[in-house]
Enzyme design. Structure first.
Site, PDB file in Angstrom:
ATOM      1  N   GLU A 327      78.731  57.762 -76.241  1.00 60.57           N
ATOM      2  CA  GLU A 327      78.545  57.644 -74.643  1.00 60.57           C
ATOM      3  C   GLU A 327      79.968  57.160 -74.551  1.00 60.57           C
ATOM      4  OE1 GLU A 327      76.474  54.188 -71.950  1.00 60.57           O
ATOM      5  OE2 GLU A 327      76.897  53.597 -73.988  1.00 60.57           O
ATOM      6  N   LYS A 388      70.813  59.263 -68.990  1.00 63.54           N
ATOM      7  CA  LYS A 388      70.211  57.732 -69.527  1.00 63.54           C
ATOM      8  C   LYS A 388      69.120  57.571 -68.185  1.00 63.54           C
ATOM      9  CE  LYS A 388      71.702  53.174 -70.561  1.00 63.54           C
ATOM     10  NZ  LYS A 388      73.026  52.384 -70.664  1.00 63.54           N
ATOM     11  N   CYS A 439      72.645  53.838 -75.612  1.00 64.60           N
ATOM     12  CA  CYS A 439      73.046  52.631 -75.553  1.00 64.60           C
ATOM     13  C   CYS A 439      72.116  51.698 -75.641  1.00 64.60           C
ATOM     14  CB  CYS A 439      73.956  52.214 -74.073  1.00 64.60           C
ATOM     15  SG  CYS A 439      74.908  50.657 -74.540  1.00 64.60           S
TER      16      CYS A 439
END
Length: 565
Positions: A327, A388, A439
């Site tokens: 990321e 995301k 994440c």
């Protein structure tokens, strides 16, 4: 005497004959009024408050990076003992004390963005222990209470992981047991089942402690050697000593069965071999301006990938079939920044295989930012991508923006909200199908389960802000549990660490240090078989939570029925 509980002997008890004040009222001290009660710690009593505090502090080292995993059930046992015999209100307060003592140290890494944010988040998380403590205090009056208390821990985590703003499921009990005999149970019922069994062991230890206390009290009240009975035992038949030991032995046997059962659960790790590469380019030292910092991070990952390509050509490393970047590897939008596009495309062409590139891109209207994982092909360039779906509230988007930016100037650092993706991260990357999460999405059962149909799982993350705190190793622990839960190899790619390659049975095949460039190349199994946990989905979590709530209702109904008699 055998029916006596710890509550009956508590010096600051809330019930029992012979004490001043109504049931549930703090005892009055010699100084008069409620002052004596306050000196004893209010209605809970200082001994129980200190016990709750110790419980929370004991649970904390069970989590990474300390990893004293047996302390989690022991902390639960202490908290359960503190709550038994209390009213629901007092139980709620004691559990909040334990929660604060637990979350403040376990989330200490959040202090990197400000001590106020760390303390507020920790206390908000501790507030979820309020209904948990009230519920445990209520169901602890029922037979078989270790089962009901364990189910309530699952219920608490279910709510905390969903409400509000999508929840914050960090530091779940299951994430303290990612390399223990309880880990294999994740393949049956996911993280909720591991949480339940961890709490169940703690409840059984507490039950054994209560039983041992009763044995001690019974022995102390038996007739002495001269045949003179002690107070309260006139005419009582002495009980055989072994009968008091039966509950203790039963609890220890159940604990052994739970722990031993986990070692018997198979965790297959075979599959079609695929050679993968995980790139950790690292972040530059502070001192650059914002644009220079972003360019330096991208350059680091381009450089590491070109070095990988050179070592492959030299025969020093096997040729990977796919490469994963983390990321934020490129915070420069490659769709609109020609230099960023050229740098990424050149590195991908050099290594000659598809690369999953973590990049920030603008939405078409330019109002928001997308956190993407982009499949970048050496021939056709950028193709499929994942956005995301669970951006971080107060970090990647700002609820109540108009109000909060006026009250807290720090939120001006979030000039634009991150957009929420609307589809799963299942994509083709080279010869396999991957399931991508970004994440802290790895903490959410639903997001990971939704992409587990891929042959490999990928976690792209940027931990630079949280480096050298407990948060990166805690995230790795979550990945290890997910690997077993879904029977998949997991590739964790972080900008600055910790990057890792985790086998489907939870073993660490490779692991980077923090704040150093690193490239990991491994042949890993790509699997297609689904675990029982995948097939059951969220059913175990909801069933266990319903079990806990049902126990609370049963205990309340029983208490009301007894009051009417």
């Amino acid at each position: 005497m055998a029916q006596e509980t710890l509550r009956d002997r508590s010096p600051a008890g809330e019930s029992g004959a012979g004490r001043s004040g109504a049931p549930g009222e703090a005892p009055r001290g010699r100084s008069g009024g409620r002052l004596g009660g306050l000196r004893r710690g209010g209605r809970a009593g200082w001994p129980r408050i200190l016990l709750a505090l110790a419980a929370g502090l004991l649970m904390w080292p069970a989590f990474p990076p300390i990893d004293l995993t047996p302390l989690a059930p022991l902390g639960i046992a202490l908290l359960t003992l503190a709550l038994r015999g209390r009213t629901a209100r007092t139980g709620a307060w004691l559990a909040f004390v334990a929660g604060a003592a637990f979350f403040l140290p376990v989330l200490e890494g959040i202090s990197r963005v400000g001590p106020d944010g760390w303390i507020i988040l920790s206390l908000v998380q501790a507030a979820y222990f309020l209904p948990l403590g009230a519920g445990i205090a209520v169901v602890a009056r029922l037979p078989g209470w270790p089962v009901w208390t364990a189910a309530l821990w699952v219920c608490e985590e279910l709510i905390r992981g969903r409400v509000p703003f999508g929840g914050f499921p960090w530091a779940r009990l299951a994430f303290s047991q990612t390399a223990t005999p309880l880990t294999p149970y994740a393949s049956f019922g996911g993280a909720p089942l591991v949480t339940f069994l961890t709490a169940l062991i703690g409840g059984l230890v507490a039950y054994a402690a209560v039983a041992a206390y009763r044995v001690r009290r019974t022995r102390a009240s038996r007739p002495d050697e001269d045949g003179e009975g002690k107070e309260g035992d006139e005419g009582a038949e002495p009980r055989p000593a072994w009968r008091g030991l039966v509950p203790i032995a039963a609890c220890l046997a159940l604990v052994a069965a739970v722990v031993g059962g986990g070692t018997l659960i198979p965790t297959p790790a075979s599959g079609r071999p695929v050679t993968v590469a995980v790139v950790q380019g690292n972040v530059p030292r502070l001192g650059l301006d914002f644009l220079g910092q972003r360019k330096a991070v991208l350059d680091n990952h381009v450089k590491a990938t070109r070095e990988l390509a050179a070592k492959v050509r030299a025969g020093e490393l096997p040729r990977p079939e796919l490469v994963v970047w983390p990321e934020n590897a490129s915070d420069l939008d490659p769709y609109t920044e020609p230099d960023a596009y050229a740098a990424i495309d050149g590195a991908v062409k050099d290594v000659g295989v598809p690369v999953l590139v973590g990049a920030l891109t603008d939405t078409p209207d330019g109002e928001k930012v997308e956190n993407r994982g982009i499949v970048w092909d050496p021939v056709s360039g950028p193709g499929d991508y994942y956005v995301k779906r669970h951006p971080v509230p107060f970090g990647e988007y700002l609820p109540f923006r108009d109000l909060l930016t006026k009250l807290i100037t720090r939120f001006e650092r979030i000039p634009r909200d991150f957009a929420k993706g609307d589809r799963s991260g299942v994509m083709e990357l080279g010869p396999v199908t991957i399931g991508d999460v970004i994440c802290f999405e790895v903490a959410y059962d639903k997001e990971v389960r939704d992409v587990a149909r891929g042959n490999l799982l990928v976690v792209q993350t940027n931990n630079a802000t949280w480096g050298r705190t407990g948060l990166p190793p805690q995230q790795i622990a979550m990945s290890r549990l997910r690997a077993v839960e879904h029977g998949r190899t997991i590739l964790v790619s972080a900008t600055s660490g910790i990057s890792a390659i985790v086998a489907p049975d939870g073993r660490m095949l490779d692991e980077s240090r923090e704040f150093v460039p690193d490239v990991q190349v491994q042949a890993v199994p790509a699997r297609t078989a689904r675990t029982l946990s995948d097939r059951l989905g969220a059913a175990p979590e909801w069933a266990l939570a319903a079990l806990g709530l049902g126990a609370v209702l049963a205990a309340a109904w029983t208490a009301r029925k007894n009051e009417g008699n």
